[in-house]
Enzyme design. Structure first.
Site, PDB file in Angstrom:
ATOM      1  N   ASN A 178       1.203   3.401  -2.959  1.00 51.78           N
ATOM      2  CA  ASN A 178       1.703   3.812  -4.278  1.00 51.78           C
ATOM      3  C   ASN A 178       1.159   5.182  -4.691  1.00 51.78           C
ATOM      4  O   ASN A 178       1.894   6.017  -5.230  1.00 51.78           O
ATOM      5  CB  ASN A 178       1.262   2.812  -5.357  1.00 51.78           C
ATOM      6  CG  ASN A 178       1.847   1.434  -5.146  1.00 51.78           C
ATOM      7  OD1 ASN A 178       2.743   1.258  -4.338  1.00 51.78           O
ATOM      8  ND2 ASN A 178       1.341   0.455  -5.887  1.00 51.78           N
ATOM      9  N   GLY A 179      -0.141   5.385  -4.461  1.00 51.47           N
ATOM     10  CA  GLY A 179      -0.782   6.641  -4.889  1.00 51.47           C
ATOM     11  C   GLY A 179      -0.175   7.829  -4.158  1.00 51.47           C
ATOM     12  O   GLY A 179       0.172   8.852  -4.773  1.00 51.47           O
ATOM     13  N   GLU A 200     -12.399  -4.403  -4.039  1.00 48.56           N
ATOM     14  CA  GLU A 200     -12.928  -3.037  -3.901  1.00 48.56           C
ATOM     15  C   GLU A 200     -12.173  -2.028  -4.768  1.00 48.56           C
ATOM     16  O   GLU A 200     -12.647  -0.904  -4.963  1.00 48.56           O
ATOM     17  CB  GLU A 200     -12.865  -2.573  -2.438  1.00 48.56           C
ATOM     18  CG  GLU A 200     -13.873  -3.225  -1.509  1.00 48.56           C
ATOM     19  CD  GLU A 200     -13.538  -4.671  -1.163  1.00 48.56           C
ATOM     20  OE1 GLU A 200     -14.458  -5.508  -1.181  1.00 48.56           O
ATOM     21  OE2 GLU A 200     -12.362  -4.994  -0.904  1.00 48.56           O
ATOM     22  N   ASN A 201     -10.998  -2.413  -5.285  1.00 49.55           N
ATOM     23  CA  ASN A 201     -10.192  -1.452  -6.046  1.00 49.55           C
ATOM     24  C   ASN A 201     -10.803  -1.105  -7.414  1.00 49.55           C
ATOM     25  O   ASN A 201     -10.401  -0.121  -8.036  1.00 49.55           O
ATOM     26  CB  ASN A 201      -8.748  -1.936  -6.210  1.00 49.55           C
ATOM     27  CG  ASN A 201      -7.927  -1.841  -4.938  1.00 49.55           C
ATOM     28  OD1 ASN A 201      -7.028  -2.646  -4.704  1.00 49.55           O
ATOM     29  ND2 ASN A 201      -8.205  -0.856  -4.081  1.00 49.55           N
ATOM     30  N   HIS A 257       2.226   3.197  -9.046  1.00 48.57           N
ATOM     31  CA  HIS A 257       2.025   1.754  -9.221  1.00 48.57           C
ATOM     32  C   HIS A 257       3.226   1.131  -9.942  1.00 48.57           C
ATOM     33  O   HIS A 257       3.639   0.026  -9.629  1.00 48.57           O
ATOM     34  CB  HIS A 257       0.730   1.476  -9.980  1.00 48.57           C
ATOM     35  CG  HIS A 257      -0.494   1.932  -9.245  1.00 48.57           C
ATOM     36  ND1 HIS A 257      -0.719   1.614  -7.924  1.00 48.57           N
ATOM     37  CD2 HIS A 257      -1.548   2.697  -9.621  1.00 48.57           C
ATOM     38  CE1 HIS A 257      -1.862   2.155  -7.521  1.00 48.57           C
ATOM     39  NE2 HIS A 257      -2.387   2.828  -8.538  1.00 48.57           N
ATOM     40  N   GLU A 273       0.743 -12.163  13.287  1.00 44.18           N
ATOM     41  CA  GLU A 273       1.290 -10.944  13.884  1.00 44.18           C
ATOM     42  C   GLU A 273       1.205  -9.838  12.831  1.00 44.18           C
ATOM     43  O   GLU A 273       1.368 -10.104  11.633  1.00 44.18           O
ATOM     44  CB  GLU A 273       2.761 -11.159  14.269  1.00 44.18           C
ATOM     45  CG  GLU A 273       2.970 -12.192  15.348  1.00 44.18           C
ATOM     46  CD  GLU A 273       2.373 -11.759  16.687  1.00 44.18           C
ATOM     47  OE1 GLU A 273       2.434 -10.571  17.024  1.00 44.18           O
ATOM     48  OE2 GLU A 273       1.851 -12.653  17.389  1.00 44.18           O
ATOM     49  N   ASP A 290       0.821  -1.221   0.000  1.00 46.48           N
ATOM     50  CA  ASP A 290       0.000   0.000   0.000  1.00 46.48           C
ATOM     51  C   ASP A 290       0.856   1.273   0.000  1.00 46.48           C
ATOM     52  O   ASP A 290       1.952   1.287   0.561  1.00 46.48           O
ATOM     53  CB  ASP A 290      -0.914  -0.020   1.236  1.00 46.48           C
ATOM     54  CG  ASP A 290      -2.025   1.005   1.141  1.00 46.48           C
ATOM     55  OD1 ASP A 290      -2.381   1.418   0.023  1.00 46.48           O
ATOM     56  OD2 ASP A 290      -2.534   1.409   2.206  1.00 46.48           O
ATOM     57  N   SER A 300      -7.547  -5.340  -4.897  1.00 46.43           N
ATOM     58  CA  SER A 300      -8.638  -5.903  -4.110  1.00 46.43           C
ATOM     59  C   SER A 300      -9.952  -5.876  -4.895  1.00 46.43           C
ATOM     60  O   SER A 300     -10.071  -5.170  -5.906  1.00 46.43           O
ATOM     61  CB  SER A 300      -8.806  -5.107  -2.806  1.00 46.43           C
ATOM     62  OG  SER A 300      -9.445  -3.868  -3.068  1.00 46.43           O
TER      63      SER A 300
END
Ligand code: IPE
Ligand code: IPE
Ligand code: MG
Length: 246
Positions: free
Chosen positions: A28-29, A73-74, A43, A213, A26, A71
């Site tokens: 990149n943007g 959702e992406n 990206h 973990e 996570d 994902s």
């Protein structure tokens, strides 16, 4: 879990190498925005980090690496960002994944392939087929992956097998459910790393992470280095995993 005689900044700390490592790639943007670049540039930079970190994980003895690349959702993102990502995936699957051949990495895609273009689906299957007999690290690339979607799919398949008489309701155990997930046959992740400083799981490996973990790091994914991974492994090595015991 493998113990690896890696150099640690702290004396006498034996670094534990997770058998299964998950990474939420996570940031990149934000990396691109900070540089006044389009998000797609982030990206592209993130894809280079993915290549470097994957090879490193294979070298230090990780057995399973699951990376979250896209994902369920992406798809909500603006059309130009989604198409830039699809183009990037395509060029990756055409060239870069061949790289992993030298490291004997087995490439698998977890998630629902059916929503990708026919070209992409074909490339994904070709990559899986051509790498399946290798004996190195298993790399699960989560694409159009969502853990809730994965669980819905498992419930549907279990129900249909109960209906057909192949499966008896009383025989359904936690192991049965695990075996209907994309990660069937693989150990649960020992450690999940999320760069970019977000404290959430974002629909990644919900069932499998019951006793994982978590290490959250402040670096954005394109800036993430092998030293950052070493730092996460040091933090992980100091954790006392109890699995509900004492
Ligand atoms: C992760 O980086 C890549 C994908 C989700 C495809 P982001 O694009 O989410 O980057 P941020 O979180 O907006 O910085
Ligand atoms: C999770 O990151 C998905 C990937 C890294 C592929 P997101 O950027 O989509 O997650 P949220 O929206 O911050 O929760
Ligand atoms: Mg993000």
């Amino acid at each position: 879990m493998a113990l690896f005689n890696k150099k640690s900044n702290e004396k006498n700390l034996q670094i534990k190498i997770p058998e299964h490592l998950g990474i939420i790639m996570d940031g990149n943007g934000r990396w691109a925005q900070k540089r006044m670049l389009p998000r797609s540039a982030g990206h592209k930079a993130g894809a280079q980090t993915f290549r470097k970190i994957t090879r490193y994980c294979s070298n230090i003895g990780v057995k399973y690496l699951t990376v979250y690349a896209f994902s369920t959702e992406n798809w909500k993102r603006p059309g130009d960002e989604v198409s830039a990502l699809m183009n990037l995936f395509k060029s990756y699957l055409e060239e870069a994944l061949a790289d992993f051949k030298d490291d004997s990495i087995v490439v698998r895609f977890i998630g629902d392939k059916s929503q990708f273009s026919k070209d992409l689906q074909k490339l994904m299957i070709e990559n899986e087929e051509s790498s399946k007999d290798r004996d190195g690290m298993v790399l699960n690339i989560a694409m159009n992956y969502g853990s809730r979607d994965e669980i819905v799919r498992a419930v549907k398949n279990i129900s249909s097998n109960v209906k057909s008489g192949e499966l008896n309701i009383d025989d359904i155990t936690e192991e049965t459910i695990s075996s209907y997930l994309y990660t069937s046959g693989q150990p649960d992740p020992d450690l999940i790393i999320r760069p970019s400083g977000e404290y959430r799981i974002s629909n990644f490996l919900l069932w499998q992470c019951a006793y994982s973990e978590f290490v959250i790091m402040n670096k954005l994914w394109p800036d993430f280095t092998t030293d950052d991974l070493d730092e996460a492994l040091e933090i992980f090595s100091k954790r006392n995993r109890r699995f509900g015991g004492v």
